[in-house]
Design a protein around this motif. Structure first.
Motif, short mmCIF file in Angstrom:
data_model
loop_
_atom_site.label_atom_id
_atom_site.label_comp_id
_atom_site.label_asym_id
_atom_site.label_seq_id
_atom_site.Cartn_x
_atom_site.Cartn_y
_atom_site.Cartn_z
N ALA A 177 27.65 42.58 36.33
CA ALA A 177 28.91 42.37 36.38
C ALA A 177 29.77 43.69 35.93
N TRP B 111 32.07 35.90 33.74
CA TRP B 111 31.38 36.21 35.14
C TRP B 111 30.18 35.28 35.26
N ALA C 124 33.64 37.53 38.71
CA ALA C 124 34.27 37.89 37.45
C ALA C 124 35.56 37.72 37.50
#
Length: 558
Positions: free
Chosen positions: A330, A362, A378
């Motif tokens: 992420a 996320w 996310a």
């Protein structure tokens, strides 16, 4: 089973022995043959005679005596179309053809008892030869309680007849009614959890986890094994079992230090260490794990690489050999906290990013064989000002559940969230701390009823400590019950770190920290497991089971 000897009063015995067409009583001469005069021959008056009324046994080759009076039926006596009439006036003597069976479901030879009536055996049944249409034929051993019943059908469990090897037979093969599906008595100690039993470990030994009355043993620790690092602390974070019953722990070695490492341990079912694998090339904390279908292990955590943190997932083979490594799922300033397997064999990873002062949750789906990111998401949750995913779980239908913390304005609340297999949110619950501090969830698990169980903490701040929180929600996010637990004296700090759901209880594991002075350090007590009845927590039984924060402890408990 052979037919018992019939002991009849003398008068009836004479009648039975003299009646044509019936077998002789034991030890008596056989009935007259076709070449001898029969009892139905006409008397000199032209009326049929009634044999046997003279009170004397006929000698071989002589016709039986006659009374000179016609039978009341108007038909020759001894006719095979009517049962013999006893002198007692009973119209149908038990044991005779067409009459009720005698005690023990037996009849006069060669009759057999079928549906409580004495009948002629079916063609060939009872001759000891297995004929067409017969399930068995043990000859004179056919009968109730034997392997072959009187009608040449096999005695089986559930037929209502107590056969060989059966301790009971209540006429069905339903378990839980006192007689099992295998026709054995359902008792405590038989290894099966029957209605009214909380457990059944197959014995009546007290103190081994399941008591002699099939209730749980209070504070029952089956074994405890500790694994310590001689050069620093070792924090066990998550535990799981694989298909072989081996125990896997993901831990952080020397946490919050410059040389902290992810450590994965594998123990056998007795707690003996099989292997320990340290990610020596990375400074990171281990926070979550998942077991793949082939016994592989996926650990997830955070790598400390200044000036940013970054999430990391690593796979280990069943023997501990390092496999793939996936980083920056992420992007930067991201931490990995949870991992779970989907029904189709993928890995769901969860965590959060820190963007200035805001936390963004996320999720990602990884290929279990390669670590490739199949999709990731996310984004801020609508209506919130920030959130952190700290644990994730997946149910049998592929639905994803997360817990952690969510901010509603400036208020940090415990997060419970359900998403579809594609990561799209279905519902969210924010549990508010009734005190002045924050609320946070640390573990989550689907329930057999289609809901979800969560555990975490209510932290009150200002030196007031904190309490363990546990709750269960249905499949639509409606709360079923919740409870707050204070596990220590005074202003202790209790945190629920793990939750497990069984058919009869929801259990949480926690650590209680007790201040040693008003402004001084805290002392960590052994971790605690609290088990709650499925319907409601108050009145629950509590059992202490585990470790301390300076070592990794695996504990098997019941």
């Amino acid at each position: 089973m052979s037919s018992p000897t019939h002991r009849c009063p003398a008068l009836i015995r004479i009648l039975l022995c003299a009646a044509p067409g019936l077998a002789a009583c034991p030890g008596e001469p056989a009935a007259t043959t076709a070449s001898e005069p029969t009892a139905t021959a006409a008397s000199s008056s032209g009326l049929p005679t009634d044999p046997g009324t003279s009170g004397e046994l006929p000698t071989s080759g002589e016709p039986p005596g006659t009374s000179g009076e016609p039978p009341t039926s108007g038909e020759p006596s001894g006719s095979s179309s009517e049962p013999v009439t006893a002198s007692t006036g009973e119209p149908c003597p038990p044991g005779s053809r067409g009459c009720a069976c005698l005690m023990g479901q037996v009849c006069d030879d060669p009759l057999v008892c079928i549906d409580d009536l004495c009948s002629e055996p079916t063609a060939g049944c009872g001759d000891g030869v297995l004929d067409r249409g017969e399930g068995c034929d043990d000859g004179r051993d056919n009968g109730p309680g034997n392997a072959c019943k009187a009608d040449c059908t096999v005695n089986v469990c559930g037929d209502g007849d107590l056969g060989p090897g059966e301790a009971c037979d209540d006429g069905d093969t339903r378990a839980g009614d006192g007689c099992s599906a295998g026709c054995q008595l359902e008792l405590c100690g038989d290894g099966m959890v029957d209605p009214g039993e909380a457990c059944d470990d197959g014995n009546l030994v007290a103190g081994d986890g399941c008591e002699a009355d099939c209730s749980w043993t209070p504070c029952s620790v089956v074994w405890e094994v500790s694994h310590a690092d001689p050069d620093g602390s070792l924090h066990g974070k998550k535990v799981a079992t694989d298909a072989n019953g081996d125990i896997v722990i993901v831990a952080t070695l020397r946490p919050a230090q410059v040389d902290s490492r992810l450590l994965t341990l594998k123990l056998d079912p007795a707690g003996a260490l099989i292997w320990a694998q340290e990610a020596a090339d990375l400074r990171m904390d281990g926070n979550g794990l998942a077991i793949t279908a082939d016994g592989g292990i996926v650990g997830i955590g955070v790598e400390y690489e200044q000036p940013f943190l970054r999430d990391l997932a690593r796979r280990f083979a069943p023997d501990g050999a390092p496999g793939w490594l996936t980083q920056n799922i992420a992007a930067q300033s991201s931490q990995g906290f949870g991992a779970a397997m989907t029904p189709d064999g993928a890995v769901i990873a969860a965590g959060f990013r820190q963007v200035q002062t805001t936390s963004i949750p996320w999720l990602a789906r990884l290929d279990a064989d390669t670590g490739a990111v199949l999709w990731s998401s996310a984004a801020q949750i609508p209506g919130t000002t920030g959130a952190q995913h700290l644990a994730v779980a997946v149910d049998a239908a592929g639905a994803i559940y997360t817990t952690g913390v969510v901010w509603i304005g400036d208020d940090p609340r415990l997060l419970v969230r359900k998403l579809g297999p594609d990561g799209v949110q279905q519902w969210m619950v924010a549990v508010e701390n009734p005190g002045a501090g924050f609320a946070r969830g640390w573990d989550i698990e689907p329930t057999p009823a289609g809901g979800v169980a969560v555990t975490g903490e209510f932290f009150y701040g200002g030196g007031a400590g904190g309490d363990l929180w546990v709750g269960v929600f249905d499949g639509d996010g409606a709360p079923l019950w919740s409870d707050v637990h204070n596990g220590g004296p005074g202003e202790s700090y209790d945190v629920g770190y793990g939750v497990a759901v069984g058919p009869r209880a929801t259990c949480t594991s926690s650590v209680t920290s007790i201040p040693t002075s008003t402004s001084g350090p805290t002392a960590d007590t052994p971790a605690r497991a609290t088990c709650c009845a499925p319907s409601r927590c108050p009145g629950r039984a509590r059992r202490t089971i585990a470790s301390s924060t300076s070592r990794s402890t695996a504990t098997a408990s019941r």
